[in-house]
Write a protein that holds these residues in place. Sequence first.
Motif, PDB file in Angstrom:
ATOM      1  N   ARG A 103       0.834  -1.198   0.000  1.00  0.00           N
ATOM      2  CA  ARG A 103       0.000   0.000   0.000  1.00  0.00           C
ATOM      3  C   ARG A 103       0.874   1.255   0.000  1.00  0.00           C
ATOM      4  O   ARG A 103       1.821   1.370   0.782  1.00  0.00           O
ATOM      5  CB  ARG A 103      -0.922   0.006   1.221  1.00  0.00           C
TER       6      ARG A 103
ATOM      7  N   GLU B 109      -2.509   0.815  -6.476  1.00  0.00           N
ATOM      8  CA  GLU B 109      -3.917   1.131  -6.731  1.00  0.00           C
ATOM      9  C   GLU B 109      -4.417   0.462  -8.014  1.00  0.00           C
ATOM     10  O   GLU B 109      -5.567   0.006  -8.077  1.00  0.00           O
ATOM     11  CB  GLU B 109      -4.127   2.641  -6.797  1.00  0.00           C
TER      12      GLU B 109
ATOM     13  N   PHE C  57      -8.602  -1.545   1.879  1.00  0.00           N
ATOM     14  CA  PHE C  57      -7.213  -1.487   1.421  1.00  0.00           C
ATOM     15  C   PHE C  57      -6.353  -2.538   2.126  1.00  0.00           C
ATOM     16  O   PHE C  57      -5.979  -2.374   3.295  1.00  0.00           O
ATOM     17  CB  PHE C  57      -6.633  -0.096   1.685  1.00  0.00           C
TER      18      PHE C  57
END
Length: 446
Positions: free
Chosen positions: A12, A18, A34
């Motif tokens: 992340r 993403e 996430f």
Amino acid sequence: MTALCAQRTFFRGADGYEAARRGTVWNGILPQRFPDAIVQACDADDVVATIRYARAHGHRVGIRSGGHSWTASHLRDGGVLLDVSRLDHCDVDVDRMTARVGPGKVASDFANELDAQGLFFPSGHCEGIRLGGYLLQGGYGWNSKVLGPACESVLGLEVVTADGETLYCDPQQHADLYWAARGSGPGFFGVVTSFTLRLHRRPPVLGTCLYMYPVEVADEVFGWGRSISGEIDDRVELQILTSRNAPEAGPDVPTIAIASPVFADSEEDAAKALSILGSCPVIDRATVNVPYLPTTLANWYAAVMMKYPAGHRYSVDNMFTSASADELLPGIRTIIETLPPHPSHFVFAGWKPSADRSDMVYGVEDDVYLGLYTAWLDPADDARYGDWARSNMAAMSHLATGISLADENLAHRAGRFIAEPNLARLQQVRAAYDPDGMFHSWQAHD
């Protein structure tokens, strides 16, 4: 300590994260959840390494094989998301009538490849879904009233367990894990790296009927459909679909279509099996009346996908029921009166519950399946359309036997999806193979 492959791991905040997260979700609605890391496995060794890494670091694990998971149940906050969509091997043994396939194999591609060899597997009705999630949640597919849900044709599985061990499961080896894998869906507590499947001979004839009715005779059509649902030949899939016309097809009004696949030995048999669908008491009101025409699997996939265009935002819900027409009609009327624009739709489908599926955990089922599929493009319409499926199924929940994991909406509405004795046994098997709860379960059940 086991390391991850840097080229296929996205932490992340790092470049590519993403895009990797977005790439795991087919729905245009991308949940704001996430994982700490996303791993794109390319083979079984990558899976083992990822599971050992997760255990060493105390991470929980979500698994994605690639499909239409409407709620993206694989996507969770924290931990590791393991993407196995690249495990797409496929080896067909025609002599043994078996296939060894990876969880990332596209089910519609698999079906069409088999079709070209005169073979058949009850793959799902939509293009693009991968076999992993489809088989684990049960798999209602083509000709499933005859062949059973697709998980009945799973002969064995290679599974990486929570301790990073690779096991082969079938009725003789780790039979409890084999039982648990067939129907538990996103609640399964292992990573399948390969399935061994039983293949079937392709029926000589694939056909369909097509009847279309104005919405003004909805009561008569659905009342009749419910009355004959238990009498229809197993080789015929009763499918009554209601949707609004596409902008280019005419006025923005709901239309009822009966387009039912049939799988038969001859065109004469196919037409005979479909003939009951011409018995509607308002057949004289049909705007299209085609009792039978031959078709192909490829044509069926193309027709189905007109209702599931890519890039849309989707919200779905469903129920199984044995309720009578009189009990169902008030809810059906509300569904039709409030139906969102094309390509949103309502499916009323006949099914054939089994008297005994004790050899698998596979969920609840009943005579009739109702599925609501909302689709829209503009995020500004989320509040307008996003709750249509859930609210209508909630209003009819007193008539429900339960829901199917294929179109689950558990994050927003609880529903019974596995019989209680099977669920209790499943949790015992989970405790044996994943005592620390490393693998995520169903949403709202973690």
